[in-house]
Design an enzyme around this catalytic site. Structure first.
Site, short mmCIF file in Angstrom:
data_model
loop_
_atom_site.label_atom_id
_atom_site.label_comp_id
_atom_site.label_asym_id
_atom_site.label_seq_id
_atom_site.Cartn_x
_atom_site.Cartn_y
_atom_site.Cartn_z
CB CYS A 2 -0.90 0.01 1.23
SG CYS A 2 -1.95 1.49 1.35
CD GLU A 103 -1.58 -1.33 -4.33
OE1 GLU A 103 -0.71 -1.12 -5.23
OE2 GLU A 103 -1.30 -1.53 -3.14
#
Length: 233
Positions: A2, A103
């Site tokens: 992340c 992402e």
């Protein structure tokens, strides 16, 4: 992994959602939080709960020199044993507040930025760890890392890791430093339920941390041959 997330909710919304007694006066909603930036963190399992801002990228207290932004994530599978994180896992757990994360999904040679959020649109808490490093001039630098886990079905087509998102009934357990049960805490670091999240393409604006506006999370029509996601994700 992340490496970018959002925390766009106003202070009063976060205070109500997470039972906060106070929010740091310098908290500002953000659409593009990046490593080394201050991010919203809740620590402590006591009666009074406050939101503070910690630098994203954990610097262990024993480090000879800082390496900002290097340890932004801690893998759930090794958090109890890796030297950089094991002491924080035992004594300094925190909540990192967010309402979505980014992402990049590969499509041939391209990388498509994707925004992933709770289907309800509500903010959520990611499992985090924190530490405090003393600079040579005596300044105390408080830093944090986000714990990641294997992806659920919503995230798997995009990336092989995702943040460990804690359900509301696990917040107190994660923050309680008076009791330590490694097995029970590790069990909290599972992927959130399938179907809980939605994902959609967003603008390449998010590629630069300098861009921080609602345009970062605006839905974009995919170009070329980007495959559709299963179940409409």
């Amino acid at each position: 992994m992340c490496g970018r997330f959002t925390s766009t909710a106003p202070a009063d919304v976060l205070a109500e959602a997470f039972g906060l007694d106070a929010v740091a006066s310098d908290y500002r909603p953000s659409y593009n939080l990046a490593p080394t930036r201050p991010v919203p963190v809740v620590t402590g399992g006591g009666a009074r709960r406050t939101l503070e801002l910690f630098q994203w990228g954990l610097i262990p207290s024993w480090a000879d020199r800082p390496r900002p932004g290097r340890l932004i994530n801690a893998r759930a599978e090794t958090v109890a044993t890796r030297r950089a994180f094991r002491d924080a896992f035992r004594k300094r757990r925190c909540l990192v507040l967010a309402d979505g994360f980014y992402e990049w999904r590969r499509d041939g040679r391209r990388k498509i930025p994707m925004y992933i959020r709770d289907r309800s649109g509500r903010p959520f808490a990611m499992a985090g760890l924190w530490d405090c490093w003393m600079a040579p001039d005596g300044e105390l630098v408080r830093t944090c890392a986000i714990v990641t886990t294997r992806p659920n079905r919503d995230v798997a087509p995009i990336h092989d890791r995702m943040p460990a998102i804690l359900p509301a009934d696990a917040h107190d357990v994660w923050l309680d430093h008076d009791r330590f049960d490694a097995e029970a805490l590790s069990a909290l670091l599972s992927p959130c339920p399938d179907g809980a999240l939605e994902a959609y393409p967003v603008s390449p604006l998010v590629n630069s941390p300098a861009n921080d506006s609602p345009r970062c999370i605006e839905r974009q029509e995919p170009r070329g041959t980007l495959p559709l996601f299963p179940d409409g994700v």
